[in-house]
Write a protein that holds these residues in place. Structure first.
Motif, PDB file in Angstrom:
ATOM      1  N   MET A   1     -15.697  -3.617  10.380  1.00 35.16           N
ATOM      2  CA  MET A   1     -14.319  -4.080  10.183  1.00 35.16           C
ATOM      3  C   MET A   1     -13.446  -3.709  11.396  1.00 35.16           C
ATOM      4  SD  MET A   1     -11.991  -3.699   6.712  1.00 35.16           S
ATOM      5  CE  MET A   1     -12.669  -2.150   6.322  1.00 35.16           C
ATOM      6  N   SER A   2     -12.623  -4.655  11.848  1.00 33.16           N
ATOM      7  CA  SER A   2     -11.748  -4.352  12.985  1.00 33.16           C
ATOM      8  C   SER A   2     -10.601  -3.447  12.516  1.00 33.16           C
ATOM      9  CB  SER A   2     -11.180  -5.646  13.575  1.00 33.16           C
ATOM     10  OG  SER A   2     -10.237  -6.181  12.666  1.00 33.16           O
ATOM     11  N   TYR A   3      -9.895  -2.875  13.483  1.00 35.76           N
ATOM     12  CA  TYR A   3      -8.746  -2.029  13.109  1.00 35.76           C
ATOM     13  C   TYR A   3      -7.663  -2.863  12.442  1.00 35.76           C
ATOM     14  CZ  TYR A   3     -10.966   1.583  15.916  1.00 35.76           C
ATOM     15  OH  TYR A   3     -11.846   2.490  16.398  1.00 35.76           O
ATOM     16  N   LYS A   4      -7.537  -4.112  12.899  1.00 40.66           N
ATOM     17  CA  LYS A   4      -6.531  -4.987  12.267  1.00 40.66           C
ATOM     18  C   LYS A   4      -6.912  -5.254  10.800  1.00 40.66           C
ATOM     19  CE  LYS A   4      -4.302  -9.466  12.290  1.00 40.66           C
ATOM     20  NZ  LYS A   4      -4.661  -9.666  10.888  1.00 40.66           N
ATOM     21  N   GLU A   5      -8.211  -5.420  10.594  1.00 39.36           N
ATOM     22  CA  GLU A   5      -8.642  -5.636   9.200  1.00 39.36           C
ATOM     23  C   GLU A   5      -8.370  -4.397   8.338  1.00 39.36           C
ATOM     24  OE1 GLU A   5     -12.223  -8.910   9.810  1.00 39.36           O
ATOM     25  OE2 GLU A   5     -12.575  -6.823  10.335  1.00 39.36           O
ATOM     26  N   HIS A   6      -8.562  -3.223   8.955  1.00 43.10           N
ATOM     27  CA  HIS A   6      -8.202  -2.003   8.218  1.00 43.10           C
ATOM     28  C   HIS A   6      -6.726  -2.028   7.842  1.00 43.10           C
ATOM     29  CE1 HIS A   6     -11.979  -0.095   9.678  1.00 43.10           C
ATOM     30  NE2 HIS A   6     -11.842   0.595   8.563  1.00 43.10           N
ATOM     31  N   LYS A   7      -5.918  -2.387   8.827  1.00 37.92           N
ATOM     32  CA  LYS A   7      -4.460  -2.445   8.580  1.00 37.92           C
ATOM     33  C   LYS A   7      -4.152  -3.425   7.453  1.00 37.92           C
ATOM     34  CE  LYS A   7      -1.921  -5.393  10.389  1.00 37.92           C
ATOM     35  NZ  LYS A   7      -1.401  -6.677   9.898  1.00 37.92           N
ATOM     36  N   ASP A   8      -4.775  -4.606   7.516  1.00 40.09           N
ATOM     37  CA  ASP A   8      -4.524  -5.617   6.472  1.00 40.09           C
ATOM     38  C   ASP A   8      -4.954  -5.110   5.100  1.00 40.09           C
ATOM     39  OD1 ASP A   8      -3.495  -7.322   8.334  1.00 40.09           O
ATOM     40  OD2 ASP A   8      -5.353  -8.466   8.614  1.00 40.09           O
ATOM     41  N   LYS A   9      -6.065  -4.398   5.097  1.00 40.87           N
ATOM     42  CA  LYS A   9      -6.582  -3.856   3.840  1.00 40.87           C
ATOM     43  C   LYS A   9      -5.589  -2.852   3.236  1.00 40.87           C
ATOM     44  CE  LYS A   9     -10.999  -3.454   2.094  1.00 40.87           C
ATOM     45  NZ  LYS A   9     -12.261  -3.748   2.059  1.00 40.87           N
ATOM     46  N   ILE A  10      -5.075  -1.985   4.106  1.00 46.55           N
ATOM     47  CA  ILE A  10      -4.109  -0.977   3.633  1.00 46.55           C
ATOM     48  C   ILE A  10      -2.887  -1.677   3.016  1.00 46.55           C
ATOM     49  CG2 ILE A  10      -2.479   0.822   4.390  1.00 46.55           C
ATOM     50  CD1 ILE A  10      -4.656   1.479   6.612  1.00 46.55           C
ATOM     51  N   LEU A  11      -2.340  -2.646   3.754  1.00 45.26           N
ATOM     52  CA  LEU A  11      -1.145  -3.334   3.237  1.00 45.26           C
ATOM     53  C   LEU A  11      -1.481  -4.117   1.964  1.00 45.26           C
ATOM     54  CD1 LEU A  11       0.663  -4.483   6.519  1.00 45.26           C
ATOM     55  CD2 LEU A  11       0.951  -2.392   5.200  1.00 45.26           C
ATOM     56  N   GLY A  12      -2.683  -4.649   1.916  1.00 48.08           N
ATOM     57  CA  GLY A  12      -3.130  -5.380   0.722  1.00 48.08           C
ATOM     58  C   GLY A  12      -3.191  -4.466  -0.490  1.00 48.08           C
ATOM     59  N   PHE A  13      -3.738  -3.262  -0.307  1.00 46.54           N
ATOM     60  CA  PHE A  13      -3.819  -2.319  -1.432  1.00 46.54           C
ATOM     61  C   PHE A  13      -2.415  -1.933  -1.916  1.00 46.54           C
ATOM     62  CE2 PHE A  13      -8.301  -0.972  -0.121  1.00 46.54           C
ATOM     63  CZ  PHE A  13      -8.877  -1.561  -1.240  1.00 46.54           C
ATOM     64  N   ILE A  14      -1.502  -1.781  -0.977  1.00 46.42           N
ATOM     65  CA  ILE A  14      -0.125  -1.428  -1.370  1.00 46.42           C
ATOM     66  C   ILE A  14       0.457  -2.548  -2.238  1.00 46.42           C
ATOM     67  CG2 ILE A  14       2.228  -1.044  -0.504  1.00 46.42           C
ATOM     68  CD1 ILE A  14       0.896   0.462   1.882  1.00 46.42           C
ATOM     69  N   GLU A  15       0.212  -3.782  -1.816  1.00 44.89           N
ATOM     70  CA  GLU A  15       0.718  -4.916  -2.600  1.00 44.89           C
ATOM     71  C   GLU A  15       0.091  -4.955  -4.003  1.00 44.89           C
ATOM     72  OE1 GLU A  15       0.934  -9.241  -1.206  1.00 44.89           O
ATOM     73  OE2 GLU A  15       1.757  -8.023   0.433  1.00 44.89           O
ATOM     74  N   GLU A  16      -1.216  -4.724  -4.040  1.00 49.55           N
ATOM     75  CA  GLU A  16      -1.912  -4.707  -5.341  1.00 49.55           C
ATOM     76  C   GLU A  16      -1.351  -3.609  -6.235  1.00 49.55           C
ATOM     77  OE1 GLU A  16      -4.249  -6.741  -6.654  1.00 49.55           O
ATOM     78  OE2 GLU A  16      -3.943  -7.957  -4.864  1.00 49.55           O
TER      79      GLU A  16
END
Ligand code: DSN
Length: 425
Positions: A1-16
């Motif tokens: 996973m790229s660092y950007k994907e990590h970032k997206d994942k983090i923001l996604g979890f916050i939204e969830e």
């Protein structure tokens, strides 16, 4: 996973997380929800700046607006709690307790506080902040029937141990502590009277529960995000008790803090304004809802603590579920989570400490659901959801659908300048 994907994942979890938790019935007694105005103050340019020291006497440049906000905040807190001083810098309730211990006691001194198994906070314990300052904690004698400190035995203990500080308050806190009765005894032996208001600060602000500074306390320490519906943080409110005031202030900064969290300081200041405007109505409704929930839970067949005392005078309802399952709270809390009801299992005063993962109790707090507009009748609905899950043993996923449907009606944050009072809609 790229660092950007990590970032997206983090923001996604916050939204969830936000989507999920705003669909659930949150009954964690130590949480709340902030208003849009407080959110604006927190997610702001204050969140990445430095302002060590007092307003107008900072160790950093660039603070002229931060100073104005902190000065308004101090004034609002002093007005709300009728205290001589207010310090908004502590970043949590534990941090506030630490500062008070550092400022008012010396290593080796004795304090008296509530044991964790009787509802005291970990910061009072030998393994917590008190112990880390080499304080010796003696524990309040606890009366199981009264679910409170035993006044006569406590007075005896104060006279015998001659502590430097006595500490009221705690985390399992349905009934006011005997501050008035025991402050006079504490003064006889020259002890400071401290009150940890973390759970009940919003109730005190609204004129409910008790008024520690008028009952003999010298100092209130607190977090700012339980019944007081601010951002996570701490506060210290105190009387002018003479030369030790300077020691306390020195303990706060530079003792336990360098920079305080300026965005949270601003959020606390906005919350104090909200509580001056709406706190009376909010606190009164919290206590009404807690009583209504306790009564409804008892009617549904639950063993609710404190029946002979009207169940509760705070935001908390305490239920003993030990007769429902051998793992009791350790079984009930995760099952309720599957049904969309969030709370925590809790040791009851008579539980041995080994039962920490399977305690007898559930601790329920109604302050957040009150803030989104729930009233007494809604508490009956909640009690019935509990029954369906824990007594009728319905499939929790089926109950969750109904919980989500019910909760959809409550999405605004009332008792705020953004939405006003719930009944005005
Ligand atoms: N542990 C928190 C509570 O839930 O009461 C207080 O810090």
């Amino acid at each position: 996973m790229s660092y950007k994907e990590h970032k997206d994942k983090i923001l996604g979890f916050i939204e969830e997380h936000e989507k999920w938790r705003s669909s659930t019935i949150n009954l964690i007694a130590s949480e709340n929800i902030t208003s849009p105005s407080v959110n604006r103050a927190v997610v702001s340019g204050f969140m990445h700046k430095y302002a060590e020291g007092w307003p107008k006497q900072r160790y950093y440049q660039g603070c002229k607006y931060i100073d104005e906000v902190e000065l308004i905040g101090i004034e609002l807190f002093c007005t709300l709690f009728k205290s001589d001083f207010a310090d908004l810098r502590p970043i949590s309730g534990t941090n506030a307790n630490q500062a008070a211990f550092f400022g008012l006691t010396q290593p080796g001194d004795t304090i008296i506080a509530l044991h964790t198994s009787h509802g005291g906070h970990i910061s009072y314990m030998p393994f917590g902040s008190a112990g880390m300052h080499a304080l010796k904690t003696e524990f309040w004698p606890f009366d199981f029937d009264e679910f409170n400190i035993d006044v006569d035995k406590a007075a005896q203990l104060i006279r015998e141990k001659k502590p430097k500080l006595v500490l009221f308050g705690g985390s399992l806190f349905p009934f006011p502590h005997p501050v008035k009765e025991l402050s006079e005894v504490a003064k006889e032996v020259g002890a400071y009277v401290m009150y940890d208001a973390a759970h009940v600060l919003g109730l005190i602000a609204g004129g409910q529960f008790q008024d520690p500074l008028r009952e003999g306390a010298d100092i209130i320490t607190s977090s700012t995000h339980k019944t007081f519906p601010g951002p996570q943080g701490g506060v210290i409110l105190y009387k002018n008790f003479g030369e030790d005031v300077a020691k306390l202030q020195w303990a706060i900064f530079p003792g336990v803090l360098s920079n305080h969290h300026l965005h949270h300081m601003a959020g606390k200041a906005v919350t104090a304004a909200e509580m001056l405007e709406y706190g009376k109505e909010y606190a009164a409704q919290i206590v009404k809802n807690a009583k209504a929930l306790a009564e409804a839970m008892a009617e549904e067949g639950f063993k609710v603590i404190g029946e002979d005392k009207g169940y509760t005078k705070s935001h908390q309802v305490i239920v003993d579920v030990s007769d429902l399952h051998e793992a009791a709270g350790g079984w009930a809390a995760p099952l309720l989570e599957q049904a969309g009801i969030i709370l925590n299992k809790n040791l009851l005063p008579w539980d041995p400490l080994e039962k920490v993962n399977t305690p007898s109790g559930l601790r329920i707090g109604v302050q957040e659901m009150t803030r989104v507009g729930m009233m007494e009748d809604d508490m009956k609905e909640i009690a019935h959801f509990f029954k369906r899950v824990l007594i009728d043993r319905e499939d929790p996923k089926k109950v969750e659908k109904d919980v989500f449907e019910f909760r959809r009606q409550f999405q605004k944050v009332y008792y705020s300048f953004d939405y006003g009072l719930p009944m005005k809609e």
